[in-house]
Design a protein around this motif. Structure first.
Motif, PDB file in Angstrom:
ATOM      1  N   UNK A  19       5.260 -19.061 -55.486  1.00  0.00           N
ATOM      2  CA  UNK A  19       3.808 -19.232 -55.371  1.00  0.00           C
ATOM      3  C   UNK A  19       3.161 -17.856 -55.346  1.00  0.00           C
ATOM      4  N   UNK A  20       2.197 -17.645 -56.284  1.00  0.00           N
ATOM      5  CA  UNK A  20       1.347 -16.458 -56.264  1.00  0.00           C
ATOM      6  C   UNK A  20      -0.042 -16.934 -55.842  1.00  0.00           C
ATOM      7  N   UNK A  21      -0.405 -16.737 -54.586  1.00  0.00           N
ATOM      8  CA  UNK A  21      -1.671 -17.295 -54.084  1.00  0.00           C
ATOM      9  C   UNK A  21      -2.881 -16.613 -54.733  1.00  0.00           C
ATOM     10  N   UNK A  22      -4.012 -17.321 -54.774  1.00  0.00           N
ATOM     11  CA  UNK A  22      -5.232 -16.773 -55.405  1.00  0.00           C
ATOM     12  C   UNK A  22      -5.941 -15.756 -54.514  1.00  0.00           C
ATOM     13  N   UNK A  23      -5.311 -14.590 -54.361  1.00  0.00           N
ATOM     14  CA  UNK A  23      -5.899 -13.516 -53.565  1.00  0.00           C
ATOM     15  C   UNK A  23      -6.881 -12.728 -54.435  1.00  0.00           C
ATOM     16  N   UNK A  24      -7.839 -12.087 -53.838  1.00  0.00           N
ATOM     17  CA  UNK A  24      -8.783 -11.261 -54.616  1.00  0.00           C
ATOM     18  C   UNK A  24      -8.055 -10.195 -55.428  1.00  0.00           C
ATOM     19  N   UNK A  25      -8.398 -10.077 -56.699  1.00  0.00           N
ATOM     20  CA  UNK A  25      -7.821  -9.099 -57.635  1.00  0.00           C
ATOM     21  C   UNK A  25      -6.372  -9.398 -57.998  1.00  0.00           C
ATOM     22  N   UNK A  26      -5.868 -10.537 -57.607  1.00  0.00           N
ATOM     23  CA  UNK A  26      -4.495 -10.928 -57.947  1.00  0.00           C
ATOM     24  C   UNK A  26      -4.526 -12.215 -58.774  1.00  0.00           C
ATOM     25  N   UNK A  27      -3.632 -12.286 -59.765  1.00  0.00           N
ATOM     26  CA  UNK A  27      -3.506 -13.511 -60.554  1.00  0.00           C
ATOM     27  C   UNK A  27      -2.717 -14.539 -59.755  1.00  0.00           C
ATOM     28  N   UNK A  28      -3.005 -15.824 -60.019  1.00  0.00           N
ATOM     29  CA  UNK A  28      -2.360 -16.885 -59.253  1.00  0.00           C
ATOM     30  C   UNK A  28      -1.618 -17.853 -60.164  1.00  0.00           C
ATOM     31  N   UNK A  29      -0.556 -18.426 -59.622  1.00  0.00           N
ATOM     32  CA  UNK A  29       0.211 -19.484 -60.293  1.00  0.00           C
ATOM     33  C   UNK A  29       1.212 -20.029 -59.286  1.00  0.00           C
ATOM     34  N   UNK A  81      29.053 -29.024 -67.486  1.00  0.00           N
ATOM     35  CA  UNK A  81      27.769 -29.546 -67.948  1.00  0.00           C
ATOM     36  C   UNK A  81      26.654 -28.965 -67.084  1.00  0.00           C
ATOM     37  N   UNK A  82      25.538 -28.626 -67.727  1.00  0.00           N
ATOM     38  CA  UNK A  82      24.421 -27.963 -67.054  1.00  0.00           C
ATOM     39  C   UNK A  82      23.112 -28.631 -67.441  1.00  0.00           C
ATOM     40  N   UNK A  83      22.226 -28.787 -66.471  1.00  0.00           N
ATOM     41  CA  UNK A  83      20.885 -29.335 -66.691  1.00  0.00           C
ATOM     42  C   UNK A  83      19.889 -28.417 -65.993  1.00  0.00           C
ATOM     43  N   UNK A  84      18.798 -28.059 -66.699  1.00  0.00           N
ATOM     44  CA  UNK A  84      17.769 -27.190 -66.125  1.00  0.00           C
ATOM     45  C   UNK A  84      16.386 -27.712 -66.482  1.00  0.00           C
ATOM     46  N   UNK A  85      15.448 -27.552 -65.528  1.00  0.00           N
ATOM     47  CA  UNK A  85      14.046 -27.868 -65.781  1.00  0.00           C
ATOM     48  C   UNK A  85      13.186 -26.806 -65.110  1.00  0.00           C
ATOM     49  N   UNK A  86      11.979 -26.602 -65.665  1.00  0.00           N
ATOM     50  CA  UNK A  86      11.040 -25.664 -65.062  1.00  0.00           C
ATOM     51  C   UNK A  86       9.605 -26.069 -65.331  1.00  0.00           C
ATOM     52  N   UNK A  87       8.718 -25.707 -64.392  1.00  0.00           N
ATOM     53  CA  UNK A  87       7.292 -26.051 -64.534  1.00  0.00           C
ATOM     54  C   UNK A  87       6.450 -24.907 -63.975  1.00  0.00           C
ATOM     55  N   UNK A  88       5.391 -24.529 -64.736  1.00  0.00           N
ATOM     56  CA  UNK A  88       4.454 -23.500 -64.329  1.00  0.00           C
ATOM     57  C   UNK A  88       3.073 -24.131 -64.191  1.00  0.00           C
ATOM     58  N   UNK A  89       2.479 -24.019 -62.998  1.00  0.00           N
ATOM     59  CA  UNK A  89       1.150 -24.583 -62.753  1.00  0.00           C
ATOM     60  C   UNK A  89       0.245 -23.569 -62.091  1.00  0.00           C
ATOM     61  N   UNK A  90      -0.994 -24.022 -61.822  1.00  0.00           N
ATOM     62  CA  UNK A  90      -2.000 -23.107 -61.279  1.00  0.00           C
ATOM     63  C   UNK A  90      -2.649 -23.718 -60.052  1.00  0.00           C
ATOM     64  N   UNK A  91      -3.162 -22.824 -59.192  1.00  0.00           N
ATOM     65  CA  UNK A  91      -3.814 -23.224 -57.949  1.00  0.00           C
ATOM     66  C   UNK A  91      -5.316 -23.033 -58.090  1.00  0.00           C
ATOM     67  N   UNK A  92      -6.047 -24.096 -58.149  1.00  0.00           N
ATOM     68  CA  UNK A  92      -7.502 -23.996 -58.198  1.00  0.00           C
ATOM     69  C   UNK A  92      -7.999 -23.331 -59.466  1.00  0.00           C
TER      70      UNK A  92
END
Length: 829
Positions: free
Chosen positions: A639-649, A670-681
């Motif tokens: 988590x990259x929080x929506x701090x001032x002057x910082x990008x968030x995701x 055998x291998x299984x992988x998943x990933x998800x990128x989202x945004x906060x506000x």
């Protein structure tokens, strides 16, 4: 009076000549057996004579007269009987030494009550050297390792026969038939009586197995039984990759496999009644090998009743469950022994008791045949008392400090004995990477009287833990020449370094990890990194990690320039719940991006990201380089929080891999992988660290801008990654899925090198948004690869993948039906 004197004189003469005929003869030791014939035409009453003197003729500095006398058993002052076998036994004793080619014992004088004897010998020639002729140099070298011919040994018929048999056995093991060996010697030299032996060898022919037949098999056909043999196979026209030669060692193993097959299918009384191996003309004048095996299968036994006696800790039902048999099951002898004594997962009956301290537990099975083809199984148990660990020690850690080993141990003095704890300790010591995993040997030393046990671990620290990785290659698709160098000190000691100790050449032994790396790709990419990890902070099972990285990309013929400075601090610990294979790690990261000149969807200027990531991992792999069993489950949330002057995701990733040994050394993964990128506000969104699939970390030119997921068979990099595209431009995915299957076989597993070829199938895709996510709409590739591990260089992974799907919109195109070569450094597990 005269008549009595004449009679006495005649009797004396007859006795005298009888003695001469008894002791005056020669014996040739070259004969196959000693054949002594004493001509005694008249019956003479045996008389005893004292040996007045004993001399030796024919001795040398090599064989001293004293040795000859002692070996003969004759001594001055002793009494011998003539006629009798004293003299013949003396000759036999000398003959058995194999030193002499001719032996005589003669009378050289006598008195009324005694005789003077002389032992005359001719020594066998001694070996000076030997030559092997008529065969290849490699075979001559192998034969010299097997032939027990040492300079100075007597060259007699026995040594020649033994050498001939050794040579013929060597070629038979390699599949040769009709081997001929001719042995000759040079003339002995007159000074030392030494000769050179010459072995002229005709290896014969390497004949293939053309026919394997069975007799007496009613339950299984010949085709099934031939497969069961495994180590010997019939030659067929389509089996052109290897010769199906007959080798005795393989044949004995094949018969053992046949017995095991029948035993595993309930045929406890199975016997090989008779077998034969022969040569025959299978086609015109072509010779081949035939194998004939006559069997007696006997009845197929099934389990009727299972009863237990003496158990108080576990119920009958629990023990029967561990034994793995129910009424009506076919009796599998191998499964029965394994489930009774030891299984890989420690689910057997003995492990149930050993894992809770009953080291002195014993179980005695009684298997009785009833109703011709049924078995009643009765198991007598002696549980005894719980054993306590008294002392734990270890040897062989020449560089690694004792406390590093001691903190890894799962067996603690004063605790209850546990077989599972020993197995776990061996695994943990092996995964440290400091010791040869296959050579770690636990040695329990039980004390039945005190109900205690001492445990000693024998370690082998022969391998180097540090390595220097240097590689070069061509990345293709505009990436250009790749050069990479990295120093990994995997058993570093920062404390000793700060004190100025142990620089020979690197302070080591505390189990810390220090890495320094640089990578340059053409003139457009540079990467520098520093990493340090302390796995045991302040004497507690806490890990501390610090990393710094600087990355630079300059695009050719443009003014685009991307820079990244990143740093991170991580703190991890072991967990005891849900089980003690789990670990937790918290990572605090700061990243500063500087984009100059514009780069498609990336905004020009600087962008800062401050994030915190939680990683939960369960790792039960038995080997970090080439696991044969175990699994690895990982879940992370950053988590990259929506701090001032910082990008968030926020980003969530999960993966699972499982390793299973199929047969022998063959391992399936055998291998299984998943990933998800989202945004906060609605704050400033980060477009960095989106998902791109393809290539390897080493060959990814933009690894710090995007989150690159390895995928074999696809090139990755600029215009070559599996990623969503907008107006032909790679923008990276917010979701991804990846699947991998791998079948590998460790072909070489030596101390200084490991070679692990494998087959693989990889599939994956990246998706722009959640509504586009289709987990099985993937790009696929299959191929072959090999991993090569050298202690000084680390692990190098080479793969050659065939694409089953293409990537629309790439320039140059990435088409289906093409091959892609990739290489990487570092373990994929």
């Amino acid at each position: 009076m005269i008549q009595r004197l004449f009679t006495k004189a005649l009797f004396f003469l007859l006795t005298f000549f009888t003695v001469l005929s008894t002791i005056g003869y020669a014996q040739d030791t070259a004969a196959d057996s000693l054949d002594i014939e004493i001509n005694n035409p008249l019956e003479v009453t045996p008389s005893q004579y004292e040996i007045l003197s004993l001399t030796v003729e024919g001795g040398s500095h090599t064989v001293r007269p004293s040795f000859i006398k002692n070996t003969s058993g004759l001594e001055v002052g002793s009494t011998i009987t003539i006629p009798g076998d004293d003299i013949s036994q003396a000759i036999k004793r000398l003959n058995r030494t194999g030193i002499f080619s001719d032996i005589e014992i003669n009378q050289v004088g006598s008195t009324a009550n005694g005789i003077h004897l002389q032992i005359s010998v001719v020594e066998q020639p001694r070996l000076s050297d030997y030559e092997i002729r008529g065969v290849k140099r490699s075979q001559r070298s192998d034969l010299r390792e097997r032939l027990n011919l040492l300079s100075g040994f007597a060259v007699d018929k026995s040594s020649k026969t033994q050498a001939i048999n050794t040579i013929k056995r060597f070629y038979r093991e390699k599949g040769y038939w009709f081997t001929e060996v001719d042995v000759s010697t040079s003339e002995p030299d007159t000074v030392r009586n030494r000769v050179t032996m010459y072995f002229d060898i005709d290896p014969g022919e390497r004949l293939e197995i053309k026919d394997i037949r069975f007799e007496g098999n009613d339950q299984y056909d010949e085709k099934k039984l031939r497969k069961t043999l495994d180590t010997i196979k019939e030659d067929r026209w389509w089996k052109f990759f290897s010769k199906k030669l007959f080798k005795q060692e393989d044949y004995e193993e094949a018969k053992s496999n046949l017995r095991s097959f029948y035993a595993e299918n309930g045929f406890r009384d199975f016997r090989i009644v008779e077998d034969s191996v022969f040569t025959y003309n299978y086609k015109d004048d072509k010779e081949g090998v035939g194998v004939w095996i006559k069997v007696n299968e006997g009845p197929q036994y099934k389990v009727r009743n299972i009863t237990w006696e003496g158990n108080t800790v576990y119920s009958d039902e629990r023990l029967t469950q561990a034994l793995g048999f129910q009424k009506g099951d076919v009796f599998n002898e191998s499964k029965f022994d394994e489930n009774l004594q030891y299984t890989q997962g420690s689910t057997d009956v003995t492990s149930l008791y050993h894992n809770i301290g009953y080291l002195f537990f014993q179980v005695q099975p009684e298997i009785n045949v009833v109703a011709e083809d049924s078995l009643d199984i009765h198991l007598n148990i002696v549980e005894d008392e719980i054993a306590t660990i008294s002392e734990v020690s270890f040897t062989g850690n020449t560089k690694t400090h004792d406390d590093v080993v001691r903190r890894t141990l799962r067996t603690i003095p004063g605790e209850t004995y546990s077989r599972q704890a020993i197995v776990r300790t061996v695994r943990e010591l092996g995964t440290l990477g400091y010791f040869q995993a296959k050579n770690i040997t636990p040695v329990p030393e039980p004390n039945y009287q005190d109900k205690t046990v001492d445990i000693r671990y024998e370690l082998d620290e022969s391998q180097s833990t540090d390595n220097f990785e240097f590689s070069g290659g061509f990345g293709g698709r505009g990436i250009g020449l790749i050069l990479s160098a990295k120093l990994n000190f995997n058993n570093f000691s920062m404390g000793r370094a700060l004190r100025g100790e142990g620089f020979n050449p690197i302070p080591s032994g505390d189990g810390q990890k220090l890495s320094l790396g640089v990578q340059v790709t053409g003139s457009g990419y540079q990467s520098y990194n520093f990493g340090f990890q302390e796995p045991w902070l302040s004497g507690k099972p806490l890990s501390l990690g610090v990393n710094f990285n600087y990355n630079l990309i300059k695009y050719r013929n443009t003014n685009i320039r991307n820079e990244l400075f990143s740093s991170s601090v991580s703190l991890g610990k072991r967990l005891k719940w849900p089980d003690d294979y789990f670990t937790q790690r918290t990572v605090l990261s700061y990243q500063l991006y500087d984009v100059a000149g514009g780069a498609s969807f990336l905004a020009e200027g600087t962008s800062s990201i401050l994030s915190i990531k939680e990683v939960i991992e369960r790792n039960s792999l038995d080997n970090p380089i080439s696991p044969t069993s175990g699994s690895k489950l990982m879940f992370s949330l950053e988590v990259a929080p929506p701090l001032p002057s910082f990008a968030q995701f926020y980003k969530a990733k999960t993966s699972y891999q499982n390793h299973t040994t199929l047969a022998g050394k063959l391992v399936f993964t055998n291998t299984v992988e998943y990933g998800y990128l989202g945004y906060l506000g609605s704050g400033q969104r980060s477009n960095f660290q989106r998902f791109m699939l393809g290539g390897t970390q080493l060959q990814q030119r933009q690894s710090f801008i995007n989150d690159n997921i390895d995928l074999r068979g696809y090139p990755g990099g600029n215009n070559g990654s599996i990623t969503p595209r907008i107006d032909g431009e790679e923008v990276g995915g917010r979701l991804y899925s990846k699947y991998s299957l791998e079948l590998r076989y460790p072909a070489v597993s030596e101390d200084q090198v490991q070679v692990i070829p494998y087959l693989f199938t990889d599939a994956g895709n990246a998706y722009l948004n959640l509504e586009d996510f289709s987990p099985f709409n993937v790009k696929r590739a299959t191929g072959v690869g090999v991993r090569i591990f050298l202690p000084i260089l680390g692990l190098v992974d080479l793969s050659y993948g065939y694409r089953l799907d293409g990537l629309p919109g790439t320039n140059p195109p990435v088409n289906a039906g093409e091959w892609e070569f990739l290489f990487n450094i570092g373990t994929p597990f």
